[in-house]
Structures are given as C-alpha cells and as structure tokens.
Design a protein around this motif. Structure first.
Motif, mmCIF file in Angstrom:
data_model
loop_
_atom_site.group_PDB
_atom_site.id
_atom_site.type_symbol
_atom_site.label_atom_id
_atom_site.label_comp_id
_atom_site.label_asym_id
_atom_site.label_seq_id
_atom_site.Cartn_x
_atom_site.Cartn_y
_atom_site.Cartn_z
ATOM 1 N N VAL A 42 0.842 -1.191 0.000
ATOM 2 C CA VAL A 42 0.000 0.000 0.000
ATOM 3 C C VAL A 42 0.883 1.248 0.000
ATOM 4 N N GLY A 43 0.535 2.197 -0.861
ATOM 5 C CA GLY A 43 1.315 3.433 -0.960
ATOM 6 C C GLY A 43 2.417 3.369 -1.986
ATOM 7 N N GLU A 44 2.579 2.205 -2.643
ATOM 8 C CA GLU A 44 3.604 2.057 -3.670
ATOM 9 C C GLU A 44 2.978 1.502 -4.951
ATOM 10 N N ARG A 164 -3.278 2.337 -4.826
ATOM 11 C CA ARG A 164 -3.594 2.272 -3.400
ATOM 12 C C ARG A 164 -2.699 3.249 -2.645
ATOM 13 N N LEU A 165 -3.282 4.369 -2.237
ATOM 14 C CA LEU A 165 -2.534 5.415 -1.557
ATOM 15 C C LEU A 165 -2.427 5.115 -0.061
ATOM 16 N N GLU A 166 -1.389 5.659 0.541
ATOM 17 C CA GLU A 166 -1.222 5.610 1.993
ATOM 18 C C GLU A 166 -1.035 7.030 2.488
ATOM 19 N N ASP A 167 -1.954 7.498 3.342
ATOM 20 C CA ASP A 167 -1.937 8.891 3.815
ATOM 21 C C ASP A 167 -1.908 9.853 2.627
ATOM 22 N N ASN A 168 -2.709 9.518 1.607
ATOM 23 C CA ASN A 168 -2.837 10.337 0.394
ATOM 24 C C ASN A 168 -1.524 10.461 -0.378
ATOM 25 N N ARG A 169 -0.634 9.521 -0.192
ATOM 26 C CA ARG A 169 0.668 9.558 -0.852
ATOM 27 C C ARG A 169 0.868 8.278 -1.670
ATOM 28 N N LEU A 170 1.518 8.439 -2.820
ATOM 29 C CA LEU A 170 1.832 7.294 -3.670
ATOM 30 C C LEU A 170 3.253 7.440 -4.195
#
Length: 232
Positions: A42-44, A164-170
C-alpha cells in the motif's frame, strides 16, 4: 572498459554453474534474468516494462531493427491506472532485398494488467494479440509486419486497476528493462495525475507541470524512473 560497457548495456551476458558466483552475477544484472514481481505494498506502485522483439521471417539476416518508445501512464480522479505504450519501429535494410519483416513482439508488464487495445499502423489489431503469463508477469504477444525502411507504429493500451494510496501519498516506480543484445532506443515518459496533486522526488530529472511529469532519455541499459505523488 569495453567488457564493462557491454555488461551494463546487456550486450554481453554471463552464466556460470557455481551457485554462489551466479548469485553475484545476478546481483550485478549481468545474467539477463527477469526477476519475479515483488509483493504489492500500500502506498507504492511498482510498474514494470520490457519490450522484446524477435524477427521470425526468413531472409532477415541483413535487417537491423530499431525501436523507440513513448510511455504514458495516467492516474485518474478515481485512482484508476491506465497506460499507453507507443513503439516506433524501423527495419533498416543493410544488404538484402526483402521489403518487410515479421517480428514477434512480447511486452512484459506487471501481473494484474488488462489489454485494452492494440493498433498497428493505424489499424486495430487487438484480436491478433494474446495475453499470457511468464516470469510471474503479464505478457502481451503478437506479430508485427514491419516495412523495411518505413516507420511502423505499434500502440498498446492497457490498464492496471486502482492505485492504493497511503496517507494520500503514492510512491511510483517504473523499471524499464532493455532487451539483451538490442541497440539503443530513444524513450519518452509521461505521467499524468489529477490537478491539485503535487509531485516530488523525480528521478532521473524530469519536467513537471500542473498535472504532468515528463522526461526524455536514451535507453542504453536498464532504466528506473521514480516519482512521489501527494493528493491534497
């Protein structure tokens, strides 16, 4: 040194039977192996691309095949990921009389991608391409008829689900593998994302605007492109 350059450009490949020595060769990317896909995080978004060509027609020994790549990835407002690969081929006739060559093309992308459309020379050829699985990745495969000394375009559109973003970050990463034994290719890369998103950490250096990041380079060895995206 010529040998070092040849290894980096994947024009020289190395194989040894000894496992420990071969492990070192693989770690230096000298063995020509395509490593299996890493686990999803998630986030990557770990993207991947390699375009492999094999001329299958007879009388092609005197043909030099040149290809240049344009890659566009779009992240939609709904976080959907879509891709457009534009390959421009040129078959150079070194010393022969053939007017065209047939090339079997294999495009390797991450697992989970879906083929949407294939256009060759402006004509829809989607039905003539198949989707397979190899090395744990998805492969779009088909045959392209390339006119000698006449540019031929291959466009492949495909999609890969939702980011799939994590804390609105990708954190986005694209690994482009150069085909072993092939020549240098010009490459253009474009990443589109929703207006209001911020992009940082671009590597190699790329130009960015309100909703795009773009770069040009020469694919003389494997290339990794990285960008970090922040949704407001």
């Amino acid at each position: 040194f010529p040998v070092t350059i040849g290894l980096q450009a994947k024009n020289i490949q190395v194989y040894v039977a000894d496992k420990s020595n071969f492990a070192y060769i693989v770690s230096q990317n000298w063995g020509g192996l395509m490593l299996r896909q890493s686990e999803l995080v998630v986030g990557e978004e770990n993207d991947f691309l390699t375009v492999n060509d094999t001329i299958v027609a007879t009388g092609s020994a005197n043909i030099e095949l040149v290809k240049n790549l344009k890659i566009k990835t779009t992240i939609g407002e709904d976080l959907g990921l879509s891709h457009r690969l534009d390959v421009q081929y040129l078959a150079k006739n070194i010393n022969g009389s053939v007017s065209s060559v047939l090339s079997k093309v294999k495009v390797f992308v991450p697992g989970g991608n879906k083929l949407d459309k294939v256009v060759i020379g402006g004509i829809d050829q989607t039905k003539n391409f198949v989707t397979k699985s190899d090395y744990g990745r998805i492969v779009f495969e088909g045959v392209v008829n390339i006119g000698v000394d006449q540019p031929t375009g291959l466009v492949i559109e495909y999609s890969s689900g939702v980011a799939r973003l994590e804390d609105n970050r990708l954190d986005y990463r694209l690994d482009i593998l150069k085909q072993a034994g092939s020549g240098r290719s010009e490459i253009e890369w474009l990443l589109e994302f929703p207006t209001g998103w911020k992009v940082s950490g671009l590597h190699p250096r790329a130009l960015s605007s309100v909703n795009t990041a773009a770069m040009r380079d020469i694919l003389s060895s494997d290339l990794t492109i990285e960008a970090s995206l922040q949704r407001p």
